[in-house]
Motif scaffolding. Structure first.
Motif, PDB file in Angstrom:
ATOM      1  N   GLU A 175     -15.948  -8.075 -13.103  1.00  0.00           N
ATOM      2  CA  GLU A 175     -16.678  -8.765 -13.984  1.00  0.00           C
ATOM      3  C   GLU A 175     -16.521 -10.195 -13.880  1.00  0.00           C
ATOM      4  O   GLU A 175     -17.101 -11.009 -14.584  1.00  0.00           O
ATOM      5  N   THR A 176     -15.768 -10.741 -12.842  1.00  0.00           N
ATOM      6  CA  THR A 176     -15.522 -11.985 -12.536  1.00  0.00           C
ATOM      7  C   THR A 176     -15.807 -12.619 -11.125  1.00  0.00           C
ATOM      8  O   THR A 176     -15.369 -12.208 -10.100  1.00  0.00           O
ATOM      9  N   LYS A 220     -15.849 -15.003  -8.309  1.00  0.00           N
ATOM     10  CA  LYS A 220     -14.876 -16.064  -7.853  1.00  0.00           C
ATOM     11  C   LYS A 220     -15.647 -16.935  -6.888  1.00  0.00           C
ATOM     12  O   LYS A 220     -15.388 -18.132  -6.984  1.00  0.00           O
TER      13      LYS A 220
END
Length: 296
Positions: free
Chosen positions: A227-228, A230
């Motif tokens: 979900e993230t 980077k």
């Protein structure tokens, strides 16, 4: 003897000054954050002009010439399969140039020289261009979103890619060399049929060779978790509007071969609002790469 010594002294002085200037120039270049643009040698046609022919007649005379075929497909924003179905097509009078001279994007853009990689899609001209440090690397035709499913415009970053996948709109549509640029919207570029006008359900259709080149050129995102994000991928700018009620824009080339040309100033204006964000994400990616290299 005095005259000889004087000439010798002047020669030595000129040599020392020249060396100093050379060292100073090298110091400036070494401290610069912008790498010099790599010049690419391209063959320009002697003239740019066009005429109409029927696709059937053109294929009968030139169908075996792959170099000419690639250019005529690009000019008509189509592919080999769809070209055969067309009636009147635009033909260049001079084929002795590289594809870049028949497409509207400029060969170099000084204003984007600090951007390592970037891809542009022009809605009005139905073409794409990939740049590396301001130098045109690839260009060609595209068929973008149809009137009721327009391709969104603005700044995007490449996300995930897949050599083969299926459309989120219809699972019977197989997409090759797919590179997503708007994950939640399901928008990306990929190989698919090019009928010669905006016909997609918001994606950016490409000839297979072009789709593969961009697939290899752009970079994927890096995720911390599912979900993230980077590190974002390669910046992509989709710009402009398409007049769906008017004749195909490239028909203008018959009267004015430069009618669709996109200037450096236009690209600079389009890119300017996004430069800070692009360079910020570029630095994050570079720092990420440096950290990974150090840990190896």
């Amino acid at each position: 003897m005095k005259k000889i010594n004087l000439l010798l002294s002047i020669s030595i002085l000129i040599f020392l000054v020249s060396c100093k200037e050379q060292k100073e120039q090298q110091a400036v270049e070494s401290n610069s954050t912008v790498e010099p643009v790599v010049k690419v040698e391209r063959k320009e046609p002697k003239k740019r002009s066009y005429h109409l022919e029927t696709a059937k007649d053109w294929l009968a005379k030139n169908g075996t010439d792959s170099a000419q075929a690639n250019i005529v497909y690009a000019i008509n924003r189509t592919d080999a399969a769809n070209f055969k179905k067309m009636d009147s097509v635009i033909i260049a009078d001079d084929w002795n140039g590289d594809l870049e001279f028949y497409m509207p994007f400029p060969l170099e853009i000084y204003a984007i020289r600090e951007i390592n990689k970037i891809v542009y899609f022009s809605y009005p001209t139905q073409t794409f261009a990939a740049y590396e440090k301001g130098q045109l690397i690839y260009t060609g035709p595209t068929n973008m979103g149809r009137e009721k499913d327009k391709t969104p415009t603005g700044l995007f970053f490449t996300n995930w890619k897949a050599e083969e996948t299926v459309s989120t709109f219809d699972d019977e549509w197989e997409l090759r060399w797919n590179f997503n640029i708007a994950n939640k919207l399901g928008v990306g570029w990929h190989q698919y049929s090019l009928p010669g006008y905006p016909a997609s359900h918001s994606c950016l259709r490409l000839q297979e060779n072009d789709a593969k080149k961009l697939y290899e050129f752009a970079e994927q995102w890096e995720l911390s978790d599912p979900e993230t994000v980077k590190v974002k991928g390669t910046p992509v700018i989709v710009f402009g509007d398409y007049d769906f009620k008017a004749p195909k824009p490239w028909m203008q080339l018959l009267k004015n071969p430069k009618a669709l040309d996109i200037s450096e100033n236009e690209i600079e204006t389009i890119t300017k609002p996004f430069v800070a964000s692009i360079l910020k994400e570029q630095k994050i990616r570079q720092d990420f790469k440096n950290t990974n290299n150090q840990s190896k």
